[in-house]
Design an enzyme around this catalytic site. Structure first.
Site, PDB file in Angstrom:
ATOM      1  CE  LYS A  88      -3.686   2.022   2.517  1.00  0.00           C
ATOM      2  NZ  LYS A  88      -5.247   1.896   3.344  1.00  0.00           N
ATOM      3  CB  SER A 126      -8.345   3.813   2.302  1.00  0.00           C
ATOM      4  OG  SER A 126      -7.584   3.610   3.725  1.00  0.00           O
ATOM      5  CB  SER A 166      -8.552   1.515   5.750  1.00  0.00           C
ATOM      6  OG  SER A 166      -8.863   2.655   5.541  1.00  0.00           O
TER       7      SER A 166
END
Lengths: 491, 487
Positions: free
Chosen positions: A80, A160, A184
């Site tokens: 990420k 997210s 998330s």
């Protein structure tokens, strides 16, 4: 053969590597091909094929020389873009950090590389991890590989950690790092039919992870099986003296928790999570999940978490408050974007106006407001008090039960354009997940089945602090009972 | 409290000045408060900056235990409450030399609570000044505005260095008291080894809160004068600010609560920002740091290692050495002076030593502008000189000349006495001969003396002393002279 290597689980790939069925380089190549093929999903912000191949080659050499191997040796992973990676652009999905190459490596990714993992690239995300759709990313939205039956509308992968979810679901990585501040990890896992665990706050070091809300942020893995998550978390977790909130507790071999035995285990069903107007499909799955565990020998008990209804508003005060302060460092002075101005203040205003997207600006303003003189007591302080009350709810509930079962999300994945007019509607995505962040407890989302439109739905388990084992054990049983074998078409 | 002599006379009557001081004292430590970067003064710009100090993404603060120990030590030295639980907060504001956009400080729960400092004012008056609190915080970087015509330069070496903010109660009533407070606080910090107190290098800085009122009135509106960097300027700033406020009030105006700056070159304070322009710092607990919890045993261990502090030392100097309160105060005021004094006093007459240190040594040091640690005459060397007086090798008067020579050349007393032949004459015959010679030369004065003009004794003493080059033993000389003059 190697074109299918990217369909393996991490556990399966480790086995194949051990048996020399294929090499780590071949495994990486299979993923690099898939990444190239599915660039339309926009899951990766930066692909690092050279790094991937050299890391894979090094792993193959270690294996050939019979050196000591790590728990993830040769396993291709997506990272990420919130994790700082040495010399590789790290943006947190924001224009303000575009081009920023940190001269350091986050503790979590460093741990993964130490375990022999291979980096495929940096994956997309909502800007500064603020969002539930991945649509707030400066680098564009991410496609969910899943489609509604008979409908080709592009769906969001959640957020997210949308890039992580999409990459794992579309077989562009065996697993991915992700972070979870209000859901998330778990919401995108549910939206993409993958498994994601947010460990207990303090389990993984936050050092080198771009901060959103420091008291809520926690890193965790996303993968295509509970066992894969167990393997990954084992490598990611651990005490880090560089993070004062990281906890000095031993990290056990989580794969050993996957015994399949939940006999006598007490599973709580919180009655307050039964929302008005909840989708019957979600309710049905929830019920099914409880039945599976009951059949496996667990005891199902209703529990009460009376302050649940305050969790979302509490979260949307505390998270923006911390964010407004954490994001002050993006000022155009030392790194990232700078838009010149007439004065220092003018430069700040122009840089931050251009560098931050709308959702980030909204949250900075909310956060600044709730911390302001005259409003602090009414908002921030009250939210902190509620946080304590919510924590007490869980303390009481966990006297009676060992884990709590809830749906992961109130709905399946939605299309781009849906849910986006009203930020409150978007915030409701986190209604089942934020509580775990507010009280620091671990939560896992496991795919439970498909809805009537053929989209995956997830079940969430919340456990006691530092009892990730219980989540893996019960999650493993949910996984095998659900027998979730569906794949997004075309991947 | 409203001591008459502290009042300021205005057109409409007498005014009382109310002062509270906030001192920022840089903690003596190798590393910064939340990072491992060095704190050494004077390094090239931006060479002592860690990624944490520069607030790079994902960087986290980790508390430096030694800085906490120093704060606890200071709290104990100020006889203050040590809070076993304290909390670090973020103080949020934007500035180019504040990389994170917030300063980590302690707001509602400081590490040290209420304490006291005792001031010794003129005439033996003791004033007890309350300490409100002491908290730990990070320093910001430094903005350099004079290096380029249009740009500002930023030096982050200081960014993250540990400071103790020490806040006094509004107990001070005059610029003299404010100066005495700063000197005493600095002395305690130096004794403790927790801050070097160097105001020129900025390791001790002072904000002064000033308000005035008519005696007996409630407290007036205060102005804060920021960042005054010497004790002299603090005094001047207070004088000017008090006058300014009195003038406004006597003209029928009112004081605006604001932050002001003192300009020493113009001798005035000027407005920096008003209350309306004041920052809203949006304090909240720093989520990157857990509350600071201290083990009471650890605090006790620190307490056990505290040195003797100025007040205790002063009391001991009075009881052990029989010094006057004034001398004891002067000799205990600074750690280095006290050490010097006690080294010399060991095995010698403590009062004599006190006189030598506070008059001769200080006199010479003042003349050349040197601090005691740079004294050309070491404690042992001064001891050697005093020994020569004690064993009658030289007289006290000659000793002063010897001391001056020691101060100038750095040579030991004995060597100077030998080289210059200053050994005291204790030979009665030699002294008698000198007396006879002087008496013969001044037969008229001898007659006057014998006629009752006793005052002439001084004249004879001076003459004989001169004749012997000052080396005659004064007591012996007196005795022989009196006998001979008596006839």
């Amino acid at each position: 053969m190697s074109s299918e290597l990217n369909n393996l689980t991490i556990a399966g790939a480790l086995e194949g590597l051990a048996k020399k069925d294929f090499s780590a380089v071949e495994l990486a190549q299979a993923h690099l091909r898939a990444m190239e093929k599915h660039r339309d999903l926009n899951a990766y912000i930066v692909e690092t094929p050279e790094k991937a191949l050299s890391m894979a080659k090094a792993s193959d050499e270690r294996r050939a020389k019979r050196e000591k191997l790590g728990a993830l040796d040769g396993i291709s992973l997506a990272i990420k873009d919130l994790f700082c990676t040495d010399g590789v652009q790290t943006t947190a999905g924001s224009h303000i950090l575009e081009g920023f190459k940190p001269p350091y490596e986050s503790t979590v990714t460093a741990n993964l590389w130490k375990a022999g993992a291979v980096m495929l690239g940096k994956v997309n995300m909502d800007e500064f991890a603020m969002g539930s759709s991945n649509l707030t990313s400066y680098f564009g939205g991410v496609g969910n590989p899943w489609r509604r039956r008979g409908d080709n509308k592009r769906l969001v992968p959640g957020g997210s950690s949308g890039g992580s979810a999409s990459a794992v679901s579309a077989r562009m990585a065996l697993g991915a790092t992700a972070t979870d501040t209000g859901g998330s990890i778990r919401q995108p896992a549910a939206f993409t039919g993958t498994v994601g665990i947010k460990p207990t706050y303090g389990r993984c070091s936050r050092w080198g992870i771009v901060a959103f809300a420091s008291s809520l942020d926690q890193a965790g893995p996303m993968a295509r099986s509970v066992k894969d998550c167990a393997i990954m978390l084992g490598a990611m977790a651990g005490h880090d003296p560089k993070d004062s909130t990281s906890v000095d507790l031993p990290v056990s071999d989580y794969t050993k928790a996957l015994t399949g035995d939940v006999r006598g285990l007490r599973v709580g069903i919180p009655k307050e999570y039964r929302l008005d107007g909840m989708s019957p499909e979600i309710e049905k799955l929830w019920h099914e999940g409880a039945e599976w565990l009951k059949k496996a020998g667990a005891e199902i008990k209703e529990v009460s978490l009376p302050h649940t209804k305050y969790a979302l508003p509490t979260y949307y005060i505390i998270a923006p408050a911390e964010a407004s302060s954490n994001l002050a460092r993006y000022d155009g002075v030392r790194f990232g974007l700078r838009v010149p101005g007439e004065s220092l203040d003018d430069m700040y205003e122009k840089t931050r106006a251009e560098g931050f997207g709308k959702e980030v600006r909204r949250r900075i303003m909310i956060g600044t407001y709730v911390l302001s003189a005259g409003y602090y007591d009414a908002y921030y302080l009250k939210a902190q008090r509620l946080r304590s009350l919510i924590a007490r709810d869980f303390d009481i509930a966990f006297k009676d039960v060992d884990v709590i079962l809830t749906p992961s999300t109130p709905s399946a994945a939605f299309a781009e354009g849906e849910n986006t007019d009203d930020p409150i509607q978007m915030y409701l995505n986190d209604v089942f997940t934020v509580t775990a962040n507010l009280v620091g407890l671990p939560g896992i989302s496991v795919p439970g089945g498909l809805d009537s439109q053929g989209l995956p739905l997830g079940l969430q388990l919340i456990g006691r602090a530092f009892d990730e084992e219980a989540l893996f054990r019960v999650g493993g049983v949910l996984e095998s009972s659900a027998n979730f074998t569906a794949k997004p078409a075309g991947y | 409290m409203s001591d008459e002599k502290n009042l300021i006379e205005g057109r409409t009557g007498m005014w009382e000045v109310i002062l509270g001081l906030e001192v920022h004292a840089q903690v003596i430590s190798e590393a910064k408060l939340f990072s491992g970067a060095s704190t050494k003064f004077g390094a090239d710009p931006n060479t002592q900056v860690s990624l944490v100090d520069a607030a790079f993404p994902g960087m986290l603060p980790v508390i430096n235990k030694y800085c906490v120990e120093q704060a606890v030590r200071t709290g104990l030295g100020l006889k203050a409450e040590i809070n076993l639980k304290s909390v670090f907060d973020r103080k949020n504001y934007f500035y180019a030399d504040l990389p994170a956009g917030y300063q980590i400080s302690q707001y509602s729960q400081p590490i040290v609570g209420k304490g006291t400092i005792v001031l010794d004012m003129a005439g033996g008056v003791k004033r007890h000044i309350g300490i409100t609190r002491l908290h730990l915080e990070q320093d910001a970087g430094k903005s350099l505005h004079d290096q380029h015509p249009t740009k500002s330069y930023i030096d982050l070496n200081r960014s993250g260095v540990a400071l103790m903010e020490i806040v006094s109660e509004p107990d001070l009533r005059s610029s003299e008291e404010a100066a005495a407070y700063l000197k005493k606080l600095r002395s305690i910090l130096r004794y403790l080894g927790t801050c070097d107190g160097n105001m020129e290098e900025g390791s001790m800085r002072c904000d002064v809160n000033v308000s005035v009122r008519k005696v007996g009135d409630p407290l007036g509106t205060r102005c804060e004068i920021k960042n005054v960097n010497s004790i002299r300027y603090v005094q001047q700033a207070i004088e000017h600010e008090a006058r300014r406020q009195i003038e406004i009030l006597e003209e029928g105006g009112s004081i605006r609560q604001e932050t002001r700056l003192y300009d020493p070159s113009k001798g005035e304070t000027r407005s920096m920002r008003s209350k309306e322009q004041a920052h809203d710092y949006r304090y909240f607990p720093d989520p990157d740091l857990l509350p600071l919890v201290l083990d009471p045993n650890w605090v006790s261990e620190i307490k056990a290692t505290l040195p003797e502090l100025p007040d205790e030392k002063r009391a001991r100097f009075i009881s052990q050495y029989g010094l006057s309160d004034y001398d004891a105060g002067v000799l205990s005021g600074e750690k280095e002076i006290a050490e010097y004094y006690e080294t010399v006093a060991k095995g010698r007459d403590p009062k004599l030593v006190a006189n030598w240190v506070s008059s001769e040594l200080f006199g010479q040091l003042n003349k050349v502008g040197k601090w005691i640690t740079d004294s050309p005459v070491s404690a042992d060397a001064l001891g050697g000189l005093i020994d020569l007086i004690a064993d009658n090798t030289i007289s006290g008067r000659i000793a002063k000349d010897v001391f001056a020579a020691m101060f100038e050349t750095g040579k030991p007393a004995k060597q100077i006495v030998e080289e210059k032949g200053l050994r005291q004459v204790t030979d009665t015959g030699a002294i008698d001969a000198a007396i006879d010679e002087i008496m013969a030369k001044n037969a008229d004065k001898v007659a006057e003396y014998r006629g009752g003009k006793d005052k002439l004794l001084g004249f004879f003493v001076g003459q004989v002393m001169k004749a012997t080059g000052g080396k005659a033993n004064p007591a012996l000389l007196n005795e022989r002279l009196k006998a001979k003059l008596a006839g």
